[in-house]
Design an enzyme around this catalytic site. Structure first.
Site, PDB file in Angstrom:
ATOM      1  N   CYS A   7       1.932   3.561   1.971  1.00 27.57           N
ATOM      2  CA  CYS A   7       3.081   3.898   3.218  1.00 27.57           C
ATOM      3  C   CYS A   7       3.853   2.688   3.404  1.00 27.57           C
ATOM      4  CB  CYS A   7       2.425   4.454   4.196  1.00 27.57           C
ATOM      5  SG  CYS A   7       1.749   5.942   4.180  1.00 27.57           S
TER       6      CYS A   7
ATOM      7  N   GLU B 275       3.793  -0.401   4.602  1.00 27.35           N
ATOM      8  CA  GLU B 275       3.638  -1.210   5.638  1.00 27.35           C
ATOM      9  C   GLU B 275       2.675  -2.694   5.448  1.00 27.35           C
ATOM     10  OE1 GLU B 275      -0.427   0.848   6.191  1.00 27.35           O
ATOM     11  OE2 GLU B 275       1.783   1.352   5.392  1.00 27.35           O
TER      12      GLU B 275
ATOM     13  N   ASN C  84       0.733  -1.322  -0.003  1.00 27.17           N
ATOM     14  CA  ASN C  84       0.058   0.085  -0.017  1.00 27.17           C
ATOM     15  C   ASN C  84       0.897   1.194  -0.060  1.00 27.17           C
ATOM     16  OD1 ASN C  84       1.070  -0.348   2.518  1.00 27.17           O
ATOM     17  ND2 ASN C  84      -0.964   0.662   3.631  1.00 27.17           N
TER      18      ASN C  84
END
Length: 784
Positions: free
Chosen positions: A279, A281, A277
């Site tokens: 960001c 994580e 995704n």
């Protein structure tokens, strides 16, 4: 059992402001029509109703009460889309998605269409562009040459810019390119121009083979994805150095370790994970979504014989309730694409994470940059991971395992567990992993993955705690309230401890704000200086060690920014990358302070030192308003307006740093009663402005006053001298707004280039945290 919502929410004024701006339902006039209590009630009722799908006779009110309480007590909060949309028409509850891109025009533009639908619903998207043939490769159908993956990234970037997601959540994308793609060098430098690809985070997908070649400074092969054949060899250390240089220069690109991600892929029979995704994580298969929520660790401590300790029983209870909540989210979600619904419900991945980690450490008296903090991180996260899976097994008993269970690593009951156990530390109950494996073999497990350390930028502001596993950026920050007043926000735990130690005062807070760190301030006790370390007080190596400690017991990945001081060298960045690889991290995002064109966060001087409570407005008694003195220097403009009866009048509107402060009216003909009346009007307007009366309310009351002889002017009719004055004030204000909008457009350009120091919505200084920029005052975020 009837539910009563009498719980008084313990929200700060800033948390309520953020909820008001971003989460609460509004009417057509844009005014909130629900309170925070109503929002939590709406979400609890909606998510609890999923229980009826599995047991029509279930006590739905009990579940609803549990969900309401853990949110209202700020012990657990789901990701922002769930708070915003649950129980509303949109009902899109997921934060992010991964979409596939194959090497064909139909695939590329089908994904582009799906991206638009996802962004319209408020989600972010991740892609791997690694399957697209390289630049200048052959295109047989047209006898032409390919433009390469970066050109298609630009198309996705432009589409994202157009959508803007309605203002509550901005478009955010992740682009990953494998390090063995022939266009890797162009990809590494594609964001060095701050005007390009500003809706993308980018990460290079590194392989174990590549990292081995880096260590030996050997060559490796670049593979054409269209043919699967090697086209050339390049030196791995040279490519690695280029990645390091880019990250040192402006934070891009990040890196992800693809082989390591796929080592932990819970459903390898369904395919390889190629992207995350926005960001980083949440590694996901194509068409999977991330359904996230975070536990507030500051609420998971208690007093024991006068000392603060981890409340393991409470933490266990919240874990079970949170896993139940997140599993229900999957069933209540209105997914933007049928393919996403099918894949998400087949694997039922959830991402339970944490926030307030650094606050917990402070409360327990443990410095962030210490071996004890790293040990506690492993202990806490292993506990969460274990009980999240236990909770998932309990759900599987009632609801069945996830549909792709027989294609997963769980099917034989031999789910691999990290051997770095920390049982017994910090008073933690023992964990019986062999018992868990037996239960999975007997009953299955409800989801394919359970834990993620996600960014908690906005929800941590609602809870008034530190975000994710990040340390505080500063003990004091500049904060600009919505009325333009600047104030200093003090870390609540520091304020509490400093007052308990009887050394808290405004002079000290002002000095901390000036310095940005308390490490050299001997008037503060040493034990507090050790506890209240900021992200720049902590060496990059401790940032990585903390990330790795949480990664050891997290199914998915960890969102974390490794902060560097401005004077850090490229060699410093390289050491952190290698340490992250050695310690088992799945990716790294770094930010060197001031490395972009403008500083993201400013910890500097402020004109006034105040607390939030002092900002509460108190009604002023009648007769107490008095104009402030006329400033020595003003600036403004003069308009010439023709009237029918009075000839030409000249209206001057001036302002100082606090806004409009005076109006002068001169008539073309000298002397007379009319001139005196105009002069008197100007004096009264100026007095009112300097007493704080809203300029718009003055101009509105003057406009429309008629005399016997109105006159036509370019731009409209002038009804009287008073009407002319009101319109001149209005035109001056509109001119200022126009300039502000022009400035805002420039600010938007800067924000999208990741170099803007100010929030485009409230003017507050932005922070770079968890791989994104966020405003700690109004909750604005570029990424989520």
């Amino acid at each position: 059992m009837a539910i009563t919502y009498e719980k008084k929410l313990n929200l700060t004024s800033n948390a309520r402001r953020i909820l008001d701006m971003r989460y609460l339902i509004r009417n057509e006039e844009g005014k909130p029509i629900e309170e925070p209590e109503d929002m939590f009630r709406r979400v609890a009722q909606n998510i609890a109703s999923a229980d009826k799908l599995y047991n029509p006779d279930v006590d739905i009110e009990k579940t609803e009460e549990e969900f309401y309480n853990i949110m209202a007590d700020l012990e657990f909060l789901p990701n922002s889309p769930t708070l915003m949309n649950a129980g509303r028409e949109l009902q899109q509850l997921s934060a992010c998605f991964v979409l596939p891109i194959d090497d064909s025009m139909p695939s590329i533009f089908e994904t582009l269409k799906n991206t638009a639908l996802i962004h319209k619903s408020g989600g972010g998207t991740g892609f791997s562009f690694s399957r697209i043939r390289p630049k200048n490769d052959i295109v047989k159908s047209t006898s032409g040459v390919a433009s390469g993956p970066i050109s298609f990234m630009s198309i996705f970037d432009s589409a994202t810019e157009e959508i803007k997601q309605g203002g509550t959540r901005r478009g955010a994308n992740m682009a990953i390119l494998r390090v063995d793609h022939p266009d890797i060098m162009e990809f590494i430098t594609c964001k060095h121009d701050n005007n390009k690809l500003n809706n993308f985070n980018i990460s290079v997908g590194l392989t174990e083979k590549f990292m081995e070649r880096v260590a030996k400074e050997e060559e490796y092969e670049l593979i054409n994805p269209r043919t699967g054949k090697a086209i050339k060899k390049v030196n791995a250390k040279d490519v690695f150095n280029r990645i390091v240089k880019g990250a040192w220069k402006n934070g891009d690109p990040g890196i992800v370790f693809l082989d390591r991600i796929n080592r932990d892929n819970p459903t390898p029979e369904l395919g390889e994970i190629e992207s995350t995704n926005p960001c980083g994580e949440q590694p996901l298969l194509p068409y999977e979504s991330c359904n996230l929520g975070s536990i507030n660790l500051l609420k998971m401590v208690k007093r024991d014989n006068g000392n603060w300790v981890v409340d393991w029983e409470k933490l266990k209870d919240i874990i079970y309730k949170a896993v139940h909540f997140l599993d229900n989210v999957i069933d209540m979600n209105n997914f933007p694409l049928p393919e996403i619904e099918e894949k998400t419900k087949s694997n039922r991945k959830v991402g339970l994470g944490i926030m307030a980690w650094s606050d917990m450490l402070i409360r327990l008296g443990i410095p962030y940059n210490s071996s004890m903090a790293v040990q506690l991180a492993e202990s806490v996260m292993e506990f969460i991971d274990y009980h999240a899976e236990m909770a998932s097994v309990e759900l599987a008993k009632e609801r069945g395992p996830f549909p792709n269970f027989d294609k997963s690593i769980f099917k034989d009951g031999n789910r691999k567990h990290n051997d770095r156990t920390t049982n017994g530390n910090f008073g933690r109950p023992e964990l019986d992993w062999s018992k868990l494996q037996k239960m999975i073999k007997e009953h299955g497990i409800r989801g394919a993955a359970h834990t993620t350390i996600a960014p908690t930028g906005t929800i941590s502001l609602v809870a008034s705690v530190s975000s994710g596993i990040e340390p505080p950026f500063g003990i004091c920050h500049i904060r600009k309230a919505m009325d333009g007043e600047e104030l200093v926000m003090v870390h609540p735990l520091f304020e509490e401890m400093a007052k308990a130690g009887e050394f808290y005062n405004d002079e000290l807070i002002y000095k901390i704000h000036e310095e940005g760190s308390i490490q050299e301030m001997e008037e503060i006790p040493e034990e507090l200086r050790k506890l209240f370390v900021t992200s720049h007080d902590i060496s990059p190596e401790w940032h990585v060690r903390m990330q790795a400690a949480f990664q050891n017991h997290t199914d998915n990945a960890v969102s974390k920014t490794v902060n560097f001081k401005n004077e850090a060298t490229k060699e410093d960045v390289e050491r952190v990358y290698m340490l992250a690889y050695e310690l088992g991290c799945k990716g790294v995002t770094i930010y060197r302070d001031g490395s972009r064109d403008e500083q993201i966060l400013n910890i500097g001087k402020t004109q006034k030192v105040q607390t939030e409570s002092s900002q509460e407005a108190n009604p002023m008694p009648r007769g107490s308003m008095a104009p402030r003195p006329r400033p020595l220097v003003t600036a403004g403009s003069t308009r010439k307006i023709e009237t029918a009866e009075c000839g030409s009048i000249y209206i001057t509107v001036n302002e100082d740093e606090e806004g409009l402060c005076e109006v002068f009216i001169n008539m073309g003909r000298s002397g007379g009663c009319r001139a005196a009346q105009c002069e008197a009007i100007g004096v009264l307007i100026s007095t009112a402005l300097r007493a704080g009366v809203d300029p718009d309310s003055i101009s509105k009351r003057l406009k429309g006053i008629r005399c016997a002889s109105p006159s036509w002017q370019p731009g409209g009719m002038i009804l009287s001298c008073a009407d002319a004055i009101g319109k001149a004030m209005e035109q001056y204000t509109e001119m200022k707004i126009g300039k502000t909008r022009e400035k805002q457009n420039k600010v938007d350009d800067l924000i999208m280039a990741d170099i803007c120091p100010e929030c485009p919505e409230c003017g507050n200084m932005l922070e770079y945290s968890e791989g994104c920029v966020i405003c700690k005052l109004c909750g604005y975020s570029k990424c989520w």
